[in-house]
Design an enzyme around this catalytic site. Structure first.
Site, mmCIF file in Angstrom:
data_model
loop_
_atom_site.group_PDB
_atom_site.id
_atom_site.type_symbol
_atom_site.label_atom_id
_atom_site.label_comp_id
_atom_site.label_asym_id
_atom_site.label_seq_id
_atom_site.Cartn_x
_atom_site.Cartn_y
_atom_site.Cartn_z
ATOM 1 C CG ASP A 479 -2.232 0.681 1.039
ATOM 2 O OD1 ASP A 479 -2.351 1.471 0.097
ATOM 3 O OD2 ASP A 479 -3.147 0.447 1.856
ATOM 4 C CG ASP A 549 -9.352 2.585 -0.676
ATOM 5 O OD1 ASP A 549 -8.925 1.435 -0.904
ATOM 6 O OD2 ASP A 549 -8.730 3.408 0.015
#
Ligand code: DGJ
Length: 739
Positions: A479, A549
């Site tokens: 990430d 997301d």
């Protein structure tokens, strides 16, 4: 009659052969270079001034065709010299150039005039290296060209060398410039923001320049380094399209410029904003690769070429798939991020793992929260040791449990970041990007480590290697949750600090490459708060990406549609999450959510501990159905039959396996209006002469639809949906199998 047939067959065979082959040619009489591959020819030549001039880029020319020698554009007026209007392959900023330069430098004596002329060339197996040199100074540029024999996709990059004795400051360096002749064109590009990535933006190309870029130190959610230019009437299925993608995960820029003579130039490479790469004597700088291709079959044809190219030539292989032509389809994963956020612990993750295994999940991934003092996003980043309160005996018991359930194990990391509230920051505050004496902007309470520094690079490689050595881990979700600010690097001299834009990204690639080398069965996902780092550079080292997301199944349809213009569905991870959705508060059925995610590489990200037995049964059935057709969906030819963009009432996609033996159709209703029935879908890409049986994955076809019919029937007559297929947020899916 027989003779005519034989001739036709011979012609078809030779066309096929030529479409799969590459050829490279130089005509010394005319000084014209020609590169052929797939259905594409690319031609350029040395003009009498010595400039490398583009001559043709489009459909493949006949083997014996030749183009005349390059001739510079005549001077239009005293305001626009021939240098600036002649379409050059790689132009230096000098000699009265007003269009976008490929290369701009400052010499140590203040001279900034750079005029690159042809010096020499080398013909290679599927490409050419052409050396250019400044007319007076020892700056050499080697242009690398290579073509993929199957798709005709060209890879271009440049190596800039300082063969002088004094340093030269590079202020702008493109990988390549591509030119199209004057015509009416439409530009396609992808824009977005966090949780809103992958919007296809389409606009006519007008005089002036359109800038697509990231100044953020990484690829960015806001624009993606991909473009497609359609000629005239070109559509999704028909007409000419030129497209390209830049393989760089740092600050990048692509400019699309229509000049005063209406030629269109696309120039792309490092973003010149705040760039200053000091090239010392005897040093060289390699630019990223700018890939570009051509299709005569619309945007759909362009994306299919790109998808196959990415699968075959960009994506990495694990040890297990090293010799395979294609990487393996992604395992179906479970990830509890949306269900548990940072509240991971051994008992909770084990309980979820049991549920996941019962659904037929292949891989269990533990997300953020397992390390350091990580209770929320305020602390812990940088401290990559297991949190003993949450996992008293380390990760081993959980990993063993996951393995015993028949799944493999993946782990979340965010290696490039540090929370000021961390042991790492307390020990090495100077490791964060910053300008000394100035505030450091925090986003998500974190700072970016300066990966350009050799010690930071060594630290990252060291802890990641250790995690992978100490644990049986098959997958890292890598990430990256903020962009750069105050990108200072005060350990090097002031005129070297801006090298950070290049060195950081190179070190990132080096770490990824070394980890894959040391752990050849570990797979990696590129995630940056969703789709903030998706490009052909990072995809050489990562097996999949997290596109957004935003997991709302309806929003995902348009995001997935946009994503597939540039990237293969193989890498497009898509989780089924809870309803109502946290972002839009929209309620949707589990079947709709499952089918939306099944368009890509399926994952489950819901709180499955709360699912009813009926929900679990449905998910289990659809995961099993997905497993059966997954290679067709993620590695086949994708046809975007009805676009979900602009609030469309309906949308549909179809994927066809390369050997045409199987096809999968997804159809979605946004909200039925005025009783409209779902339109008959004319399928594409099937073998017209073969028989295909139709079977439901979820939902029904119209009563009376044949169970078996020819490819010609499904493509000419089409597929009808059940009359009851109406309502809001409805979905069906079918498979067709060749008999
Ligand atoms: C952003 C990612 O996109 C999410 O999936 C999740 O991993 C969080 N970060 C964790 O902090």
């Amino acid at each position: 009659m027989l003779k005519a047939f034989t001739l036709t067959l011979a012609l078809a065979t030779s066309l096929l052969a030529s479409a799969q082959s590459a050829a490279v040619h130089y005509d010394s009489a005319t000084k014209v270079f020609r590169i052929d591959g797939g259905n594409v020819s690319y031609v350029f030549g040395v003009n009498p001034r010595g400039e490398l001039q583009q001559l043709y880029w489009g459909g493949r020319l006949g083997a014996s065709d030749s183009l005349p020698a390059a001739k510079p554009m005549p001077e239009w007026a005293s305001f626009d010299s021939s240098n600036t209007t002649t379409p050059q392959e790689y132009q230096g900023w000098g000699a009265g150039l007003f269009v976008e330069p490929a290369l701009k430098v400052s010499f140590s004596d203040g001279n900034r005039d750079l005029v690159l002329h042809y010096e020499s060339h080398t013909l290679l197996e599927n490409g050419i290296d052409v050396v250019l040199k400044d007319i007076g100074r020892p700056i050499f540029v080697t242009l690398h060209y290579s073509i993929d024999p199957a798709s005709g996709i060209l890879a271009r990059s440049a190596k800039i060398e300082n063969r002088g004795t004094l340093p030269v400051m590079i202020e702008q360096a493109a990988a390549a410039a591509w030119t199209l002749p004057p015509a009416a064109y439409t530009l396609n590009y992808l824009t977005g923001r966090w949780a809103g990535e992958w919007n296809l933006t389409q606009e006519a190309i007008h005089p002036g320049e359109r800038v697509l870029e990231s100044r953020r130190g990484s690829t960015g959610h806001q624009a993606n380094p991909w473009f497609a230019i359609q000629a005239g009437e070109s559509s999704e299925d028909h007409g000419e399209v030129w497209f390209g993608a830049l393989a760089w995960s740092g600050s990048w820029r692509i400019t699309i410029e229509q000049d005063q003579l209406e030629e269109v130039r696309v120039t792309g490479g490092f973003n010149p904003f705040d760039l200053g790469y000091l090239l010392h004597a005897a040093e060289s700088l390699e630019t990223p690769i700018f890939y570009a291709g051509y299709s005569a079959h619309g945007l759909g044809g362009a994306s299919r070429l790109l998808h196959h190219f990415e699968l075959e030539h960009i994506l990495p292989r694990t040890a297990a798939t090293a010799k395979q032509p294609l990487p393996k389809p992604r395992p179906v994963i479970y990830n509890s991020w949306e269900a548990t956020e940072f509240h991971v612990d051994e008992a909770g993750q084990m309980a979820l793992a049991e549920k996941a295994a019962a659904l037929g999940i292949d891989r269990f991934v533990m997300d953020d929260g397992w390390f350091g003092q990580r209770k929320d996003d305020h602390a812990g980043l940088g401290d990559w040791y297991v949190n003993k309160e949450k996992f008293p005996s380390g990760l081993k018991p959980l990993i063993d449990k996951v393995h015993s359930l028949g799944m493999d194990f993946g782990l979340w990391v965010e290696p490039e970041m540090v929370n000021p509230d961390s042991d790492l920051y307390r020990k090495h505050p100077d490791w964060a990007l910053n300008f000394p004496g100035r505030p450091r902007s925090e986003q998500r309470n974190q700072l970016v480590l300066n990966l350009a520094r050799p010690d930071v690079r060594a630290y990252l490689l060291g802890f990641l290697d250790k995690i992978l050595k100490d644990n049986e881990i098959n997958f890292l979700k890598w990430d990256y949750n903020r962009n750069w600010s105050e990108p200072g690097w005060d350990q090097v001299l002031p005129n070297e600090q801006k090298r950070v834009y290049v060195e950081y990204t190179r070190n990132l690639y080096a770490i990824l490459a070394e980890l894959r080398h040391r752990h050849p069965n570990v797979e990696i996902e590129s995630c940056s708060g969703g789709g903030g780092r998706v490009d052909l550079g990072i995809l050489r080292y990562t097996d999949e990406v997290w596109p957004s997301d935003n997991t709302d199944p309806f929003d995902r349809l348009t995001q997935q549609d946009g994503f597939t213009y540039a990237y293969t569905p193989q890498i497009m991870m898509a989780w089924v999450t809870d309803s109502p959705h946290w972002l839009n508060r929209r309620t949707t059925s589990l079947a709709y959510r499952m089918l939306s995610s099944m368009q890509g590489s399926l994952g489950i990200g819901a709180n499955i501990a709360k699912w009813t037995p009926e929900e679990s049964d449905l998910a289990k059935r659809l995961i099993a159905a997905y497993h059966q057709v997954q290679p067709t969906i993620v590695q086949g030819d994708l046809y975007r039959l009805i676009s979900p963009r602009d609030g469309s009432e309906f949308s549909a996609t179809q994927s066809v396996r390369a050997d045409k033996s199987q096809s999968v159709v997804f159809a979605f209703i946004h909200s039925t209006q005025k009783g409209h029935i779902f339109p008959r879908l004319k399928l594409q890409g099937l073998d017209p002469a073969a028989e295909y049986s139709l079977a439901s994955i979820e939902g029904k076809a119209r009563e009376g639809t044949p169970e078996t019919a020819s490819g010609a029937f499904w493509m000419n007559h089409g597929l009808d949906f059940a009359d009851g297929f109406r309502g809001d947020f409805q979905a069906v899916a079918f498979r067709l199998d060749k008999k």
